[in-house]
Design a protein around this motif. Sequence first.
Motif, PDB file in Angstrom:
ATOM      1  N   ASN A  77       0.808  -1.225   0.000  1.00  0.00           N
ATOM      2  CA  ASN A  77       0.000   0.000   0.000  1.00  0.00           C
ATOM      3  C   ASN A  77       0.841   1.275   0.000  1.00  0.00           C
ATOM      4  OD1 ASN A  77      -2.471  -1.486   0.140  1.00  0.00           O
ATOM      5  ND2 ASN A  77      -2.152  -1.744   2.351  1.00  0.00           N
ATOM      6  N   GLY A  78       1.929   1.266  -0.755  1.00  0.00           N
ATOM      7  CA  GLY A  78       2.741   2.461  -0.915  1.00  0.00           C
ATOM      8  C   GLY A  78       3.681   2.754   0.225  1.00  0.00           C
ATOM      9  N   ALA A  79       3.792   1.843   1.184  1.00  0.00           N
ATOM     10  CA  ALA A  79       4.709   2.057   2.306  1.00  0.00           C
ATOM     11  C   ALA A  79       6.154   2.050   1.812  1.00  0.00           C
ATOM     12  CB  ALA A  79       4.513   0.975   3.360  1.00  0.00           C
ATOM     13  N   GLU A  80       6.978   2.848   2.457  1.00  0.00           N
ATOM     14  CA  GLU A  80       8.376   2.965   2.037  1.00  0.00           C
ATOM     15  C   GLU A  80       9.277   3.100   3.263  1.00  0.00           C
ATOM     16  OE1 GLU A  80      11.237   5.925  -0.651  1.00  0.00           O
ATOM     17  OE2 GLU A  80       9.070   6.259  -0.531  1.00  0.00           O
ATOM     18  N   VAL A  81      10.357   2.299   3.314  1.00  0.00           N
ATOM     19  CA  VAL A  81      11.270   2.325   4.443  1.00  0.00           C
ATOM     20  C   VAL A  81      12.677   1.989   3.958  1.00  0.00           C
ATOM     21  CG1 VAL A  81      10.808  -0.100   5.017  1.00  0.00           C
ATOM     22  CG2 VAL A  81      11.697   1.446   6.779  1.00  0.00           C
ATOM     23  N   THR A  82      13.658   2.631   4.551  1.00  0.00           N
ATOM     24  CA  THR A  82      15.067   2.305   4.298  1.00  0.00           C
ATOM     25  C   THR A  82      15.722   1.933   5.621  1.00  0.00           C
ATOM     26  OG1 THR A  82      15.739   4.622   4.548  1.00  0.00           O
ATOM     27  CG2 THR A  82      15.197   3.855   2.320  1.00  0.00           C
ATOM     28  N   ASP A  98      14.268   4.074   8.613  1.00  0.00           N
ATOM     29  CA  ASP A  98      13.709   5.392   8.317  1.00  0.00           C
ATOM     30  C   ASP A  98      12.431   5.186   7.508  1.00  0.00           C
ATOM     31  OD1 ASP A  98      13.142   8.010   7.824  1.00  0.00           O
ATOM     32  OD2 ASP A  98      15.028   8.487   6.814  1.00  0.00           O
ATOM     33  N   ILE A  99      11.280   5.388   8.157  1.00  0.00           N
ATOM     34  CA  ILE A  99       9.988   5.202   7.492  1.00  0.00           C
ATOM     35  C   ILE A  99       9.644   6.480   6.737  1.00  0.00           C
ATOM     36  CG2 ILE A  99       7.530   4.759   7.814  1.00  0.00           C
ATOM     37  CD1 ILE A  99       8.194   3.169  10.278  1.00  0.00           C
ATOM     38  N   LYS A 100       9.637   6.383   5.409  1.00  0.00           N
ATOM     39  CA  LYS A 100       9.257   7.530   4.572  1.00  0.00           C
ATOM     40  C   LYS A 100       7.738   7.620   4.440  1.00  0.00           C
ATOM     41  CE  LYS A 100      13.662   8.025   3.564  1.00  0.00           C
ATOM     42  NZ  LYS A 100      14.475   9.130   4.108  1.00  0.00           N
ATOM     43  N   GLN A 101       7.091   6.445   4.339  1.00  0.00           N
ATOM     44  CA  GLN A 101       5.646   6.387   4.225  1.00  0.00           C
ATOM     45  C   GLN A 101       5.169   5.126   4.942  1.00  0.00           C
ATOM     46  OE1 GLN A 101       3.348   8.546   3.072  1.00  0.00           O
ATOM     47  NE2 GLN A 101       1.861   7.085   3.902  1.00  0.00           N
ATOM     48  N   SER A 102       4.282   5.272   5.924  1.00  0.00           N
ATOM     49  CA  SER A 102       3.915   4.144   6.773  1.00  0.00           C
ATOM     50  C   SER A 102       2.902   3.204   6.138  1.00  0.00           C
ATOM     51  CB  SER A 102       3.361   4.661   8.108  1.00  0.00           C
ATOM     52  OG  SER A 102       2.217   5.465   7.895  1.00  0.00           O
ATOM     53  N   GLY A 103       2.152   3.674   5.140  1.00  0.00           N
ATOM     54  CA  GLY A 103       1.129   2.822   4.536  1.00  0.00           C
ATOM     55  C   GLY A 103      -0.212   2.976   5.226  1.00  0.00           C
ATOM     56  N   ASP A 104      -1.170   2.151   4.795  1.00  0.00           N
ATOM     57  CA  ASP A 104      -2.531   2.253   5.322  1.00  0.00           C
ATOM     58  C   ASP A 104      -2.780   1.321   6.504  1.00  0.00           C
ATOM     59  OD1 ASP A 104      -3.146   4.086   3.295  1.00  0.00           O
ATOM     60  OD2 ASP A 104      -3.653   2.474   1.894  1.00  0.00           O
ATOM     61  N   ASN A 105      -2.228   0.123   6.474  1.00  0.00           N
ATOM     62  CA  ASN A 105      -2.464  -0.869   7.512  1.00  0.00           C
ATOM     63  C   ASN A 105      -1.257  -0.985   8.439  1.00  0.00           C
ATOM     64  OD1 ASN A 105      -4.976  -1.558   6.257  1.00  0.00           O
ATOM     65  ND2 ASN A 105      -3.824  -2.801   4.790  1.00  0.00           N
ATOM     66  N   TYR A 106      -1.511  -1.525   9.639  1.00  0.00           N
ATOM     67  CA  TYR A 106      -0.448  -1.600  10.633  1.00  0.00           C
ATOM     68  C   TYR A 106       0.692  -2.505  10.201  1.00  0.00           C
ATOM     69  CZ  TYR A 106      -1.498  -6.321  12.386  1.00  0.00           C
ATOM     70  OH  TYR A 106      -1.649  -7.678  12.518  1.00  0.00           O
ATOM     71  N   ASP A 107       0.404  -3.493   9.335  1.00  0.00           N
ATOM     72  CA  ASP A 107       1.438  -4.443   8.915  1.00  0.00           C
ATOM     73  C   ASP A 107       1.901  -4.212   7.486  1.00  0.00           C
ATOM     74  OD1 ASP A 107      -0.931  -5.173   7.770  1.00  0.00           O
ATOM     75  OD2 ASP A 107      -0.778  -7.309   8.288  1.00  0.00           O
ATOM     76  N   ASP A 108       1.769  -2.973   7.022  1.00  0.00           N
ATOM     77  CA  ASP A 108       2.234  -2.674   5.664  1.00  0.00           C
ATOM     78  C   ASP A 108       3.756  -2.664   5.568  1.00  0.00           C
ATOM     79  OD1 ASP A 108      -0.233  -2.583   4.510  1.00  0.00           O
ATOM     80  OD2 ASP A 108      -0.466  -0.409   4.646  1.00  0.00           O
ATOM     81  N   ILE A 149       7.177  -5.804  12.953  1.00  0.00           N
ATOM     82  CA  ILE A 149       6.075  -5.132  12.263  1.00  0.00           C
ATOM     83  C   ILE A 149       5.962  -3.724  12.830  1.00  0.00           C
ATOM     84  CG2 ILE A 149       3.600  -5.175  11.754  1.00  0.00           C
ATOM     85  CD1 ILE A 149       3.695  -8.208  12.226  1.00  0.00           C
ATOM     86  N   PHE A 150       6.022  -2.727  11.959  1.00  0.00           N
ATOM     87  CA  PHE A 150       6.026  -1.324  12.403  1.00  0.00           C
ATOM     88  C   PHE A 150       4.608  -0.827  12.657  1.00  0.00           C
ATOM     89  CE2 PHE A 150      10.233  -1.683  10.676  1.00  0.00           C
ATOM     90  CZ  PHE A 150      10.999  -0.897  11.523  1.00  0.00           C
ATOM     91  N   GLY A 151       3.986  -1.429  13.653  1.00  0.00           N
ATOM     92  CA  GLY A 151       2.637  -1.060  14.037  1.00  0.00           C
ATOM     93  C   GLY A 151       2.004  -2.199  14.813  1.00  0.00           C
ATOM     94  N   SER A 152       0.775  -1.999  15.249  1.00  0.00           N
ATOM     95  CA  SER A 152       0.027  -3.049  15.931  1.00  0.00           C
ATOM     96  C   SER A 152      -1.423  -2.971  15.505  1.00  0.00           C
ATOM     97  CB  SER A 152       0.135  -2.892  17.452  1.00  0.00           C
ATOM     98  OG  SER A 152      -0.576  -1.750  17.889  1.00  0.00           O
ATOM     99  N   GLU A 153      -2.124  -4.078  15.663  1.00  0.00           N
ATOM    100  CA  GLU A 153      -3.532  -4.126  15.244  1.00  0.00           C
ATOM    101  C   GLU A 153      -4.368  -3.136  16.039  1.00  0.00           C
ATOM    102  OE1 GLU A 153      -6.908  -7.577  14.349  1.00  0.00           O
ATOM    103  OE2 GLU A 153      -5.082  -8.043  15.450  1.00  0.00           O
ATOM    104  N   GLU A 154      -3.979  -2.897  17.282  1.00  0.00           N
ATOM    105  CA  GLU A 154      -4.743  -1.999  18.146  1.00  0.00           C
ATOM    106  C   GLU A 154      -4.521  -0.526  17.808  1.00  0.00           C
ATOM    107  OE1 GLU A 154      -4.918  -0.745  22.883  1.00  0.00           O
ATOM    108  OE2 GLU A 154      -3.729  -2.462  22.218  1.00  0.00           O
TER     109      GLU A 154
END
Length: 406
Positions: free
Chosen positions: A55-60, A71-81, A184-189
């Motif tokens: 979903n367009g997420a971007e990380v280096t 370095d997260i440039k774009q986190s995306g839409d979902n927690y597990d993107d 995973i850079f996020g959580s379901e909650e």
Amino acid sequence: MSRAKHVTTLIMKLVFLVLVCVATMVMSAMQTHSTDEIPIAKDFDENNIDVLTENGAEVTWEVVDGELVFDIKQSGDNYDDITVFLTFENVGYDSTFIRSMLGDDAGEHEEFISEMENGPWLAHCNFSLKGESFFTTSGGKYTFVDDGMTEYVHGILSSGANTSEQTEEFTVDKEDGSVMVLLIFGSEESGALENGKYTLKADLKLGHPEGKQLNLNLLKQAGIVLKLGGQAVADAGWGIFNVTSWLTFYGAMIILGWFIYLWRDLRTMVKIFFALLEGDGTRVIIRTYINGVIAEEREEYANGSNIFIALMLTVLCYVVFLVTIPIRILIHIIRDIIYLFKEDDDIEAFSFVGNILGSVGIYVLIAGVVGLMSASLVMGGICTAIGIAACIAARFICKRREEDYG
């Protein structure tokens, strides 16, 4: 006489400060000192990491000082993107560290060391994810998944924190030769983390396949701790000019300062509690009016606080006393220096022996109570009896000293 006592207390406090400085430097060095853990970034390259984005997420990412910086440039839409697969390669137990710590005693534990070298192992991961800011974080949560596919959801730490989380134990076979974990850079909650830089520190700790521990007496354990502290300082140096070290220094002064102030402060808290409970008495005049005409007038007296309020205020006072121990020590050092050149009658009422004996008695009493609760009845009973006796003796000594010079 008072000048000699101030000289003694000044020397004691200066020695105390030196000990705290050494303890702080050793603790700070040991926080980053590698023992027998396997760091994730050891011999790290592109073959150890696989980053999946949707979903367009971007990380280096890059390796900085043995840690992985994302370095997260774009986190995306979902927690597990953004999901990162990390692999510990060539997993095996290197006995070099434990042999160096045991020294000449290594031969006595050869069976244990051989079992650790041959595997399999009960393992766990230590891990932490830190935000970019030193004092603040994004407030988000991340998900760490160990090799046993167990998920752990935790909040982002400050970049200055040295704490880490620990997974449950999972089995590692020597034949596999690798362990994979997921980040995973996020959580379901809470959803995906905000854009920014995040630093991952993770290591793999291998344990005995049956959960056995080395059977070492207290003297050998203390020797290993001292040796480890020396190595840590030798590797990291004596640097203390960072916020973490200063916070550690302040905390160490509070902990070690209990030996000086514990008995004195507890006696003060008892006086505060009963003073609050009794109070001076308050006269209250109550007038009752009906249709603007006074109908009754009476007086009531309130004698101090109730038990709950008195206890709560006493606890708050003790917290203030506790966190200001370093400031009090500094003030007392200045006072000792001033009174090197003039007499001070107040210090004659202070008993070194009584206060130190009382503080030690409290610690021994606590150890005794813990022993009784953990079914170590003999040792617990002995410590409890010694602790109570020390406290009674301390109270007698301090009170007698205060009466003689009060």
